[in-house]
Scaffold this active site. Structure first.
Site, PDB file in Angstrom:
ATOM      1  N   GLY A  96       7.519 -12.834 -32.260  1.00 36.91           N
ATOM      2  CA  GLY A  96       8.896 -13.308 -32.389  1.00 36.91           C
ATOM      3  C   GLY A  96       9.674 -12.233 -32.694  1.00 36.91           C
ATOM      4  N   ASP A 101      -4.477  -1.658 -36.838  1.00 34.75           N
ATOM      5  CA  ASP A 101      -3.517  -1.442 -35.817  1.00 34.75           C
ATOM      6  C   ASP A 101      -2.523  -0.277 -36.638  1.00 34.75           C
ATOM      7  OD1 ASP A 101      -2.245  -1.281 -33.439  1.00 34.75           O
ATOM      8  OD2 ASP A 101      -0.741  -3.184 -33.868  1.00 34.75           O
TER       9      ASP A 101
END
Length: 487
Positions: free
Chosen positions: A42, A149
């Site tokens: 988003g 990550d």
């Protein structure tokens, strides 16, 4: 009579949104100031909490995104309470968006700072950032969570220089019954060998990524960044651990720290707790040494904003003059693109989490997103456009695409025979129907008759797929309305 000067009571610090705030519309609780960029799933905005005056970051996620992954990200953030991990304050449903309210880190990510200054970091700066990052990883790993990550783009700095781990869109939870995970996920150049090989991995996969991140901070990009990511995917598990391009530029302590991180065997790789005792990290200086580079990066960003705003104002002036000259009795209607006052965002299109995020790497290196290399930045750095896509490493998409192409090619070369089932015939995706010319009329008629049932079958599959995505969203919205589920 002596005048008593009353002081305004100090505003409390926002720790978590209370139940009363969560039942209001988000616009009643926050003033949205500006868009920061695009993150996993988003858009991210800078906002101010009206009651406390505290600046926060709000990620607005369309509900048609992968809600399960978003809820997982919220769940992991909600469970974390560490000064080295970005804080989660609460969330709202607003129309078709989920608003996730998080801690704002004003200096952006480490990769932002490298790009804005067009300079890599010194050993002292790297050591200070690594120390905070390792404390964040130690906390996560103690909670049996894998970030999955770790890279410079997901290490955020506040304006004081404190580093915090961000973007838990791909984080994973290890349970007692699941000693190792097997999911291939992450950003290719930072992936640990065991993650690529799918042989199961645990928390020390983050340590490999941290070692790659240390090289990234020192050299501006990770190892193998100059080659195609598909080739890198095969080189990482087979080649010896990467090192600095010019080892002579770096101290023995720093070189050894990276070496301890980049051990190919997970069992022999150091843990976050062990690395916090490494001489390179133990000798790290305080966060005050980061203030100069933060101020420099923020100055560059401010100048770019001012330059963008001047361009916007100039464009608006020119458009206004054109409108006035158009007709003596009628002013031309300003369309969607002409004359519109565009808000000069503080960041360009490639922002991640709550920070500007123009990575130094080319092509499809997305973690929760698919990236493109349409535009180039200064020097060797390239812009990364992020779109809201489910997590899938790009090299897996490459294999899937090759498989589709092989299926199409084999169909075009096959000799037409009796059609046993409508699913036996797949329409070529590339629109090449030349092979139909070699078919007999009888074969063509059989194919034509098969189209209707095949179409109905595909429509039914699409309907079921739509329903499977729609129902969890409806359930989540209903649960939120009943206040039975607080993210």
């Amino acid at each position: 009579m002596e005048t008593v000067q009353l002081r305004n009571p100090p505003r409390r610090q926002l720790k978590k949104l209370d139940e009363d705030s969560l039942t209001k519309q988000p616009e009643e609780v926050f003033d949205v100031l500006e868009k920061l960029g695009e993150g996993s799933y988003g858009s991210v905005y800078k906002a101010i909490h009206k009651e406390t005056g505290q600046i926060v970051a709000i990620k607005q996620v369309p509900v048609e995104s992968d809600l399960q992954e978003i809820i997982k990200e919220i769940s992991i953030m909600q469970q974390c309470d560490s000064p080295h991990v970005v804080k989660y304050y609460g969330s709202y449903f607003k129309n078709t968006d989920l608003w996730i309210v998080m801690e704002y880190c004003g200096a952006g990510s480490v990769s932002d700072i490298i790009r804005l200054r067009n300079k890599t970091l010194t050993e002292d700066e790297i050591a200070t950032i690594l120390q905070s990052t390792l404390k964040g990883l130690e906390y996560l790993h103690f909670m049996r969570k894998i970030h999955r990550d770790i890279k410079a783009g997901n290490i955020l700095l506040n304006t004081e220089g404190h580093a915090k781990l961000a973007d838990f869109g791909v984080a994973g939870q290890l349970t007692d019954t699941m000693a190792k995970r097997n999911t291939v996920i992450g950003t290719p150049f930072w992936m640990a060998p065991e993650v690529i090989q799918e042989i199961g991995y645990n928390c020390v996969a983050d340590i490999w990524s941290l070692g790659i991140t240390a090289i990234e901070m020192a050299e501006g990009k990770p190892p193998y960044a100059d080659i195609h990511p598909m080739r890198a995917i095969f080189m990482i598990p087979t080649n010896p651990p990467p090192t600095f391009r010019k080892p002579e530029l770096w101290s023995d302590n720093f070189t050894d720290f990276v070496k301890q991180c980049l051990v190919k065997s997970p069992e022999q790789r150091a843990t976050a707790t062990q690395l916090l005792q490494h001489p390179f990290v133990k000798s790290a200086k305080g966060v005050s040494i980061l203030r100069d580079l933060i101020n420099e990066a923020m100055d560059v960003k401010l100048k770019r904003q001012e330059s963008q705003q001047r361009e916007v104002d100039q464009d608006d002036e020119e458009n206004s003059e054109e409108d006035e000259m158009d007709s003596g009795t009628m002013v031309r209607a300003v369309g969607d693109e002409m004359g519109t006052v565009r808000v000069a965002s503080t960041m360009t299109d490639g922002a991640s989490t709550m920070i500007e995020h123009d990575d130094t790497l080319p092509s499809q290196l997305g973690t929760m997103v698919i990236n493109t290399e349409d535009e180039e930045e200064e020097g060797t750095m390239k812009r990364r456009d992020e779109t809201m896509q489910p997590a899938k490493p790009s090299f897996l998409e490459y294999f899937e695409q090759k498989e589709k192409e092989n299926q199409i090619n084999s169909f075009g070369k096959s000799v037409p025979g009796p059609l046993k089932n409508s699913s036996d015939w797949k329409i070529p995706q590339d629109g090449d129907y030349e092979f139909l010319k070699s078919w007999t009329v009888e074969d063509l008629q059989k194919r034509l008759l098969a189209l209707d049932p095949m179409m109905e079958q595909e429509i039914e599959e699409i309907r079921q797929k739509y329903q499977s995505k729609r129902q969890p969203i409806l359930d989540a919205i209903e649960a939120k309305k009943r206040r039975q589920q607080n993210f």
